[in-house]
Scaffold this motif. Sequence first.
Motif, PDB file in Angstrom:
ATOM      1  N   MET A   1       0.843  -1.177   0.000  1.00 23.65           N
ATOM      2  CA  MET A   1       0.000   0.000   0.000  1.00 23.65           C
ATOM      3  C   MET A   1       0.889   1.241   0.000  1.00 23.65           C
ATOM      4  SD  MET A   1      -2.947   0.902   2.708  1.00 23.65           S
ATOM      5  CE  MET A   1      -3.846   2.386   2.598  1.00 23.65           C
ATOM      6  N   GLU A   2       0.617   2.126  -0.913  1.00 24.19           N
ATOM      7  CA  GLU A   2       1.427   3.333  -1.064  1.00 24.19           C
ATOM      8  C   GLU A   2       0.856   4.460  -0.206  1.00 24.19           C
ATOM      9  OE1 GLU A   2       2.515   6.472  -4.566  1.00 24.19           O
ATOM     10  OE2 GLU A   2       2.202   4.379  -5.097  1.00 24.19           O
ATOM     11  N   VAL A   3       1.730   5.178   0.453  1.00 15.28           N
ATOM     12  CA  VAL A   3       1.331   6.309   1.279  1.00 15.28           C
ATOM     13  C   VAL A   3       1.469   7.575   0.440  1.00 15.28           C
ATOM     14  CG1 VAL A   3       1.813   7.599   3.380  1.00 15.28           C
ATOM     15  CG2 VAL A   3       2.098   5.135   3.358  1.00 15.28           C
ATOM     16  N   THR A   4       0.380   8.322   0.309  1.00 16.09           N
ATOM     17  CA  THR A   4       0.402   9.526  -0.501  1.00 16.09           C
ATOM     18  C   THR A   4       1.015  10.684   0.286  1.00 16.09           C
ATOM     19  OG1 THR A   4      -1.783  10.256   0.229  1.00 16.09           O
ATOM     20  CG2 THR A   4      -1.708   8.757  -1.667  1.00 16.09           C
ATOM     21  N   ASN A   5       1.329  11.740  -0.444  1.00 20.14           N
ATOM     22  CA  ASN A   5       1.876  12.928   0.212  1.00 20.14           C
ATOM     23  C   ASN A   5       0.857  13.556   1.158  1.00 20.14           C
ATOM     24  OD1 ASN A   5       4.402  12.777  -0.953  1.00 20.14           O
ATOM     25  ND2 ASN A   5       3.841  14.060  -2.707  1.00 20.14           N
ATOM     26  N   MET A   6      -0.410  13.474   0.820  1.00 21.10           N
ATOM     27  CA  MET A   6      -1.447  14.024   1.690  1.00 21.10           C
ATOM     28  C   MET A   6      -1.506  13.252   3.007  1.00 21.10           C
ATOM     29  SD  MET A   6      -3.650  16.419   1.959  1.00 21.10           S
ATOM     30  CE  MET A   6      -4.364  16.999   0.449  1.00 21.10           C
ATOM     31  N   GLN A   7      -1.336  11.950   2.962  1.00 23.49           N
ATOM     32  CA  GLN A   7      -1.327  11.149   4.183  1.00 23.49           C
ATOM     33  C   GLN A   7      -0.083  11.432   5.022  1.00 23.49           C
ATOM     34  OE1 GLN A   7      -1.813   7.307   2.312  1.00 23.49           O
ATOM     35  NE2 GLN A   7      -3.961   7.189   2.964  1.00 23.49           N
ATOM     36  N   LYS A   8       1.043  11.650   4.370  1.00 23.88           N
ATOM     37  CA  LYS A   8       2.259  12.037   5.102  1.00 23.88           C
ATOM     38  C   LYS A   8       2.053  13.375   5.804  1.00 23.88           C
ATOM     39  CE  LYS A   8       5.391   9.670   1.933  1.00 23.88           C
ATOM     40  NZ  LYS A   8       6.437   9.861   0.906  1.00 23.88           N
ATOM     41  N   LEU A   9       1.425  14.304   5.110  1.00 25.39           N
ATOM     42  CA  LEU A   9       1.113  15.604   5.708  1.00 25.39           C
ATOM     43  C   LEU A   9       0.170  15.425   6.895  1.00 25.39           C
ATOM     44  CD1 LEU A   9       1.204  18.743   5.549  1.00 25.39           C
ATOM     45  CD2 LEU A   9      -0.813  18.567   4.096  1.00 25.39           C
ATOM     46  N   GLY A  10      -0.798  14.527   6.768  1.00 31.45           N
ATOM     47  CA  GLY A  10      -1.738  14.265   7.850  1.00 31.45           C
ATOM     48  C   GLY A  10      -1.061  13.683   9.077  1.00 31.45           C
ATOM     49  N   VAL A  11      -0.110  12.782   8.865  1.00 29.89           N
ATOM     50  CA  VAL A  11       0.631  12.211   9.996  1.00 29.89           C
ATOM     51  C   VAL A  11       1.444  13.300  10.684  1.00 29.89           C
ATOM     52  CG1 VAL A  11       2.486  10.617  10.622  1.00 29.89           C
ATOM     53  CG2 VAL A  11       0.673   9.878   9.082  1.00 29.89           C
ATOM     54  N   GLY A  12       2.053  14.179   9.905  1.00 29.11           N
ATOM     55  CA  GLY A  12       2.813  15.287  10.480  1.00 29.11           C
ATOM     56  C   GLY A  12       1.928  16.232  11.268  1.00 29.11           C
ATOM     57  N   LEU A  13       0.783  16.583  10.713  1.00 30.78           N
ATOM     58  CA  LEU A  13      -0.145  17.470  11.422  1.00 30.78           C
ATOM     59  C   LEU A  13      -0.650  16.825  12.708  1.00 30.78           C
ATOM     60  CD1 LEU A  13      -2.288  18.927   8.486  1.00 30.78           C
ATOM     61  CD2 LEU A  13      -0.718  20.179   9.958  1.00 30.78           C
ATOM     62  N   SER A  14      -0.964  15.544  12.639  1.00 28.60           N
ATOM     63  CA  SER A  14      -1.424  14.851  13.843  1.00 28.60           C
ATOM     64  C   SER A  14      -0.333  14.785  14.900  1.00 28.60           C
ATOM     65  CB  SER A  14      -1.878  13.434  13.496  1.00 28.60           C
ATOM     66  OG  SER A  14      -2.983  13.485  12.626  1.00 28.60           O
ATOM     67  N   SER A  15       0.905  14.590  14.469  1.00 25.76           N
ATOM     68  CA  SER A  15       2.019  14.552  15.411  1.00 25.76           C
ATOM     69  C   SER A  15       2.201  15.902  16.093  1.00 25.76           C
ATOM     70  CB  SER A  15       3.315  14.161  14.696  1.00 25.76           C
ATOM     71  OG  SER A  15       3.186  12.896  14.119  1.00 25.76           O
ATOM     72  N   PHE A  16       2.123  16.975  15.308  1.00 25.03           N
ATOM     73  CA  PHE A  16       2.189  18.311  15.904  1.00 25.03           C
ATOM     74  C   PHE A  16       1.021  18.530  16.860  1.00 25.03           C
ATOM     75  CE2 PHE A  16       5.019  19.849  12.387  1.00 25.03           C
ATOM     76  CZ  PHE A  16       6.049  20.264  13.211  1.00 25.03           C
ATOM     77  N   GLY A  17      -0.151  18.017  16.494  1.00 27.81           N
ATOM     78  CA  GLY A  17      -1.318  18.151  17.354  1.00 27.81           C
ATOM     79  C   GLY A  17      -1.128  17.478  18.694  1.00 27.81           C
ATOM     80  N   VAL A  18      -0.608  16.266  18.675  1.00 27.46           N
ATOM     81  CA  VAL A  18      -0.352  15.543  19.924  1.00 27.46           C
ATOM     82  C   VAL A  18       0.695  16.280  20.757  1.00 27.46           C
ATOM     83  CG1 VAL A  18       0.589  13.394  20.882  1.00 27.46           C
ATOM     84  CG2 VAL A  18      -1.081  13.316  19.035  1.00 27.46           C
ATOM     85  N   PHE A  19       1.733  16.797  20.084  1.00 28.21           N
ATOM     86  CA  PHE A  19       2.768  17.556  20.789  1.00 28.21           C
ATOM     87  C   PHE A  19       2.176  18.778  21.481  1.00 28.21           C
ATOM     88  CE2 PHE A  19       5.785  21.127  20.580  1.00 28.21           C
ATOM     89  CZ  PHE A  19       6.729  20.680  21.487  1.00 28.21           C
ATOM     90  N   PHE A  20       1.354  19.539  20.753  1.00 24.68           N
ATOM     91  CA  PHE A  20       0.764  20.744  21.345  1.00 24.68           C
ATOM     92  C   PHE A  20      -0.233  20.402  22.449  1.00 24.68           C
ATOM     93  CE2 PHE A  20       2.174  23.009  17.447  1.00 24.68           C
ATOM     94  CZ  PHE A  20       2.869  24.022  18.081  1.00 24.68           C
ATOM     95  N   LEU A  21      -0.960  19.302  22.299  1.00 24.59           N
ATOM     96  CA  LEU A  21      -1.875  18.878  23.370  1.00 24.59           C
ATOM     97  C   LEU A  21      -1.099  18.516  24.637  1.00 24.59           C
ATOM     98  CD1 LEU A  21      -4.483  16.733  21.424  1.00 24.59           C
ATOM     99  CD2 LEU A  21      -4.907  18.870  22.624  1.00 24.59           C
TER     100      LEU A  21
END
Length: 136
Positions: A1-21
């Motif tokens: 299964m290929e990971v798209t650039n949009m999904q990579k961006l989503g993982v990054g945004l979620s990681s920043f979200g968890v960090f800020f929380l």
Amino acid sequence: MEVTNMQKLGVGLSSFGVFFLLLGVLLLFDKGLLAIGNLFCLAGLGCVMGLEKSSSFFLQPERKKGSAAFLGGIVVLLSGYPFIGMLIEAYGFVALFGGFFPMAISFLRQVPVISLLLALPGVSDICDRIVDPKSQ
């Protein structure tokens, strides 16, 4: 299964979200950091799953109570009551994603360092109740 650039961006945004929380909780429920963390997490979820799948996930009839609590907690948090908002949000999170906890714990029990922590006496009992509640 290929990971798209949009999904990579989503993982990054979620990681920043968890960090800020986490940072918002550590800084005694700073409502600005908690709000930014929530927005990043929701945006990341939308990027990873896609907007259509995300909206259908939150709007399923059996998940409406959890969705209302989760999104209502965000509204309460943005209204200026961060502690109460996070409590409501936590309830909504458990109601929404509680079905994934047994699978996550089973996976984490196979990770080398974390498996040692999950094997501790008190933690092990809690994890066993989560994974198989009918055996208790």
